[in-house]
Each structure stands twice: as C-alpha cells, then as structure tokens.
Design a protein around this motif. Structure first.
Motif: not given
Length: 198
Positions: A14-26
C-alpha cells in the motif's frame, strides 16, 4: 479501509501519499511474480477493487475514490524507496527421491547445501515444500508418499535451524507430473519435491 480478497503478501504494498498532497492518499497494487492478488479499497463514499498490477485508487479528502492506472515505470519513478522494499522473487529448487521412498537421491542430497544457503539468505522468509510422486502405485498411496517427501525436507530444514512454523509441507501425489506418463510407469523426474524459498 483496505481488505484482502486473496492472501495478502509483502509484495502487495500500500503506497500512501502525505495528507497535504492531492490526492490525499493513493493505494497501488504491485505485481506478484508467483500468484495473482487483489485488494478492495473502501471508504464511507464507496469502494473500488484493484485486481491487476499497477491498478490504483486515489483517495480524496472527503473519502471519494477515483480509480487510476499506473505503469511500472511511473510507480518506480514516484515511489522508488517503497518499491525497493519488495522482497526478491521466490527461488525454486527441485530435489528428487529414490523410488517409493522419502530418501533423496545422491545427486539431490548434494544439492541440499544450495537450498539451505538460499533459505538462510532470506531469514524470516517462508519456505513451501511441495512433494510429488510418479504414477507407480495407487493414487491414495502416492498422496501419502508425496506428503512424507515434503515432510522429510521440512525435517531436514528444521534440523538445520529453520523455524518449523515458516515451512509449509504440501503433498500433491501424482497430480502434477513434470513428465506425463501412463499408470505404473516409473519416471525419476516426477519423484520430486519442489522447494519455494520466499
């Protein structure tokens, strides 16, 4: 919430992006070399199933889900550190047995050190041992013999210090021959154990 449809493994990351980025998750489903996998991503706004390599779901701040498709190059470029965490593909070894026994042939006995070295190089990893037979004898007897062969390899590995709970012995009898034959035809290449070091 992420729930498994199939057995979840370390190679389905599961690759998650930081909450400040758009989208908020991936969430991205990475390929597994030895088995298919799938994952369902669910939020209060809906769900999407990822069932092919590099299928992804972008998660919005309000829980919305948008399916996207990424390429291997794109995933490696965007997430090099996480892709680098993937374990190496499993290694497969084949050892052969004396007819009607769970005793390795001399040539396979000599190969044991190679199998053991490969398994030690992946400490904490899983080892699957699949025993097989040729088509000599009754099918139910071959089922039992194939499991004895798998257990014999497991016993050898545990005697060398491997944790028994990480070794999965399986017997397949005469169902998966390397060389198809008629009943009661001896075939040394079918009297084997396949060892998968993950």
């Amino acid at each position: 919430m992420v729930s498994s449809l199939f057995r979840w493994s370390a190679t389905s990351l599961v690759l998650s992006l930081c909450a400040a980025c758009a989208p908020s998750g991936r969430v991205v489903l990475l390929p597994q070399p030895d088995r298919p996998s799938a994952v369902t991503v669910t939020t209060p706004a809906g769900s999407v199933t990822l069932d092919s390599p590099y299928a992804a779901a972008d998660l919005g701040a309000k829980g919305d889900i948008r399916p996207v498709r990424l390429s291997d190059a794109e995933v490696r470029s965007r997430y090099p550190a996480l892709v680098g965490l993937q374990p190496p593909p499993p290694q497969k070894f084949t050892l052969e047995f004396q007819p009607g026994t769970s005793t390795l042939t001399p040539a396979s006995q000599a190969e044991l050190d190679t199998v053991i070295a490969a398994a030690r190089a992946r400490s904490g990893g899983e080892i699957v041992v699949v025993g097989h037979t040729d088509r000599q004898g009754a099918a139910d007897a071959n089922d039992a013999l194939s499991l004895r062969r798998a257990n014999a390899i497991r016993d050898i590995l545990t005697a060398k210090g491997f944790k028994p709970e990480l070794i999965d012995p399986v017997g397949r009898g005469e169902r998966e021959p390397v060389v198809p034959t008629d009943d009661d035809v001896p075939e040394p290449r079918n009297r084997r154990a396949e060892i998968f070091v993950r």
